[in-house]
Scaffold this motif. Structure first.
Motif, mmCIF file in Angstrom:
data_model
loop_
_atom_site.group_PDB
_atom_site.id
_atom_site.type_symbol
_atom_site.label_atom_id
_atom_site.label_comp_id
_atom_site.label_asym_id
_atom_site.label_seq_id
_atom_site.Cartn_x
_atom_site.Cartn_y
_atom_site.Cartn_z
ATOM 1 N N LEU A 262 0.914 -1.215 0.249
ATOM 2 C CA LEU A 262 -0.091 0.085 0.094
ATOM 3 C C LEU A 262 0.678 1.175 -0.137
ATOM 4 C CD1 LEU A 262 -2.590 -1.171 2.693
ATOM 5 C CD2 LEU A 262 -2.647 -1.490 0.182
ATOM 6 N N HIS A 263 2.211 1.160 0.088
ATOM 7 C CA HIS A 263 3.024 2.320 0.061
ATOM 8 C C HIS A 263 4.418 2.106 -0.682
ATOM 9 C CE1 HIS A 263 5.016 5.501 2.862
ATOM 10 N NE2 HIS A 263 5.443 5.514 1.673
ATOM 11 N N VAL A 264 4.156 2.217 -2.061
ATOM 12 C CA VAL A 264 5.466 2.216 -2.588
ATOM 13 C C VAL A 264 5.230 3.247 -3.965
ATOM 14 C CG1 VAL A 264 4.158 0.406 -4.013
ATOM 15 C CG2 VAL A 264 6.514 0.251 -4.146
ATOM 16 N N HIS A 265 6.479 3.977 -4.225
ATOM 17 C CA HIS A 265 6.613 4.909 -5.086
ATOM 18 C C HIS A 265 7.107 4.430 -5.955
ATOM 19 C CE1 HIS A 265 5.934 8.283 -1.788
ATOM 20 N NE2 HIS A 265 6.540 7.395 -1.032
ATOM 21 N N LEU A 266 6.473 4.443 -7.336
ATOM 22 C CA LEU A 266 7.193 4.124 -8.679
ATOM 23 C C LEU A 266 8.265 4.530 -9.118
ATOM 24 C CD1 LEU A 266 3.504 3.713 -10.482
ATOM 25 C CD2 LEU A 266 4.952 1.769 -9.800
ATOM 26 N N ALA B 200 -1.607 10.552 3.316
ATOM 27 C CA ALA B 200 -0.826 11.443 3.315
ATOM 28 C C ALA B 200 0.548 10.782 4.024
ATOM 29 C CB ALA B 200 -1.160 12.817 4.032
ATOM 30 N N HIS B 201 1.699 10.992 3.650
ATOM 31 C CA HIS B 201 2.940 10.959 4.560
ATOM 32 C C HIS B 201 2.819 11.689 5.678
ATOM 33 C CE1 HIS B 201 4.245 8.884 0.887
ATOM 34 N NE2 HIS B 201 5.471 8.669 1.494
ATOM 35 N N ALA B 202 2.923 11.192 6.893
ATOM 36 C CA ALA B 202 2.950 12.132 8.071
ATOM 37 C C ALA B 202 3.620 11.345 9.316
ATOM 38 C CB ALA B 202 1.618 12.270 8.539
ATOM 39 N N ASP C 225 0.612 7.532 5.943
ATOM 40 C CA ASP C 225 1.653 6.822 5.239
ATOM 41 C C ASP C 225 3.013 7.040 6.220
ATOM 42 O OD1 ASP C 225 0.508 5.916 2.936
ATOM 43 O OD2 ASP C 225 0.504 7.919 2.324
ATOM 44 N N HIS C 226 3.640 6.047 6.926
ATOM 45 C CA HIS C 226 4.724 5.921 7.809
ATOM 46 C C HIS C 226 3.993 6.082 9.254
ATOM 47 C CE1 HIS C 226 8.156 5.653 5.312
ATOM 48 N NE2 HIS C 226 7.683 6.972 4.288
ATOM 49 N N GLY C 227 3.803 7.429 9.722
ATOM 50 C CA GLY C 227 3.291 7.583 11.053
ATOM 51 C C GLY C 227 4.107 7.051 12.165
ATOM 52 N N SER D 144 7.211 -1.283 1.464
ATOM 53 C CA SER D 144 8.660 -1.270 0.742
ATOM 54 C C SER D 144 9.279 0.338 0.681
ATOM 55 C CB SER D 144 8.938 -1.976 -0.224
ATOM 56 O OG SER D 144 8.509 -1.360 -1.227
ATOM 57 N N ASP D 145 8.228 1.163 0.505
ATOM 58 C CA ASP D 145 8.387 2.619 -0.213
ATOM 59 C C ASP D 145 9.103 2.736 -1.334
ATOM 60 O OD1 ASP D 145 7.992 5.142 0.556
ATOM 61 O OD2 ASP D 145 9.514 5.507 2.509
ATOM 62 N N ASP D 146 10.310 2.557 -1.263
ATOM 63 C CA ASP D 146 11.393 2.738 -2.691
ATOM 64 C C ASP D 146 12.342 1.598 -2.663
ATOM 65 O OD1 ASP D 146 10.576 5.708 -2.964
ATOM 66 O OD2 ASP D 146 11.146 5.644 -1.142
HETATM 67 ZN ZN ZN Z 1 6.776 6.997 0.930
#
Ligand code: ZN
Ligand code: ADE
Length: 352
Positions: free
Chosen positions: A16-20, A196-198, A220-222, A277-279
């Motif tokens: 749910l949290h991965v930047h292409l 939102a990333h926060a 996102d993160h938190g 995984s994020d990036d």
């Molecule tokens: Zn991210």
């Protein structure tokens, strides 16, 4: 760990949290630079990989935005997305909700159609060819203005009914969620899902703002929310999903080591936590790697890992009809592993 590692690989999971942009492997980055005649400051893919040493989010974003310069044509976005989804499918990901921040590309003169159409076409092909479900989350950069975010929204409106939702990323500290209050109100008016990333590097109050002022569906993160016990209790009660990225937090030095990561404290506080995984290209770690390393660091057993995967499926922007078959498959896999091995062999450190 071997049995548990295979279990993790097969477990139906949502990412749910991965930047292409963060899925751009060094080799593809070099291939695209050559194809698009973009000059690079590194001599080789190996030299680029050697530069993956980050002090914080800002130092990472500098390299990440440099990498974005090689993505110019629709085919580039297609290849980036299709390659990531093939790897994710092989990793047991059944649903991927992927961020993409078009502002990096449109400011360089890349047409928005190339960005969105290339990405959506890859998602449709992956679904047809591999059976992985994918959704696009259009991400605005918080270090740019709210007016820029509104311009981004206008530019993607032709595809509004093909998007999974909208996110907010980029340089966090000094760019609080409250800066985007009117933008998120408009997204909700349009019926879009939002995240939102926060609280990645920013304070717990940014998490509160994201929830109370932006009305996000997920944080996102938190991880910094834990600094405020009252907020933590409220978000546990509200079952707000957190898309936590443990290896990312270590690589960007938000936490000292995986052993020090607050994941166990978040779970103990009753928060709804998912792993992500994020990036993955820049942190050299896939979603399954995040599960495996957390299993090892926190001695998570098969039931705990299945619980994290189930949380990810429940927090995905899917209908119950789409979600249910994956949850049933997950329950069947957990039952099979329990039947096959005594509980003491199922923990993250067993056999390590
Ligand atoms: Zn991210
Ligand atoms: N964009 C890509 N990765 C990010 C992260 N970890 N935080 C904020 N924005 C990002």
């Amino acid at each position: 760990m071997t049995n548990l590692s295979a279990f993790i690989g097969q477990l139906p999971k949502a990412e749910l949290h991965v930047h292409l942009e963060g899925c751009l492997e060094a080799e593809l980055l070099f291939e695209l630079a050559e194809r698009n005649d973009v000059a690079l400051p590194w001599r080789s893919a190996a030299a680029l990989r050697a530069a993956y040493q980050f002090d914080d989010l800002q130092s990472f974003l500098a390299l990440y935005f440099q990498g974005c310069q090689v993505l110019r044509r629709e085919q580039d976005f297609y290849q980036l997305t299709r390659d990531y989804l093939a790897r994710a499918h092989a990793d047991g990901v059944v649903r991927a909700e992927c961020f993409l921040g078009p502002q990096s590309f449109t400011e360089q003169g890349v047409p928005i159609q190339a960005v969105i159409e290339g990405t959506l076409r890859a998602m449709a092909d992956a679904e047809r060819e591999d059976g992985i479900s994918a959704g696009l989350l259009v991400s605005a950069h918080r270090h740019r203005s709210e007016a820029d975010a509104f311009a981004l929204l206008d530019s993607v409106l032709p595809w509004a009914d093909q998007l999974a939702g909208f996110g907010l990323g980029g340089a966090e500290v000094g760019n609080p969620p409250e800066k985007f209050t009117r933008y998120f109100a408009e997204l909700h008016r349009l019926g879009q899902a939002t995240t939102a990333h926060a609280g990645e590097e920013g304070p717990a109050d940014y998490v509160r703002q994201a929830v109370e002022l932006l009305g996000v569906d997920r944080i996102d993160h938190g991880i910094r929310a834990l600094d405020d016990p009252q907020l933590t209790a409220e978000l546990a009660q509200a079952k707000m999903p957190f898309t936590v990225c443990p290896i990312s937090n270590v690589k960007l030095q938000g936490v000292e080591s995986l052993a020090q990561h607050p994941l166990p404290r978040m779970l103990a506080a009753g928060l709804t936590v998912t792993l992500n995984s994020d990036d993955p290209a820049y942190f050299e770690s896939s979603l399954a790697d995040n599960y495996r390393q957390c299993a090892q660091a926190f001695d998570l057993d098969a039931a705990a890992l299945a619980g994290l995967a189930a949380a990810s499926l429940r927090a995905a922007f899917l209908s119950d009809e789409q979600r249910e078959p994956h949850l049933s498959e997950l329950a069947a896999q957990l039952a099979a592993v329990r039947a096959a091995a005594p509980a003491e062999q199922q923990s993250g450190r067993a056999g390590a």
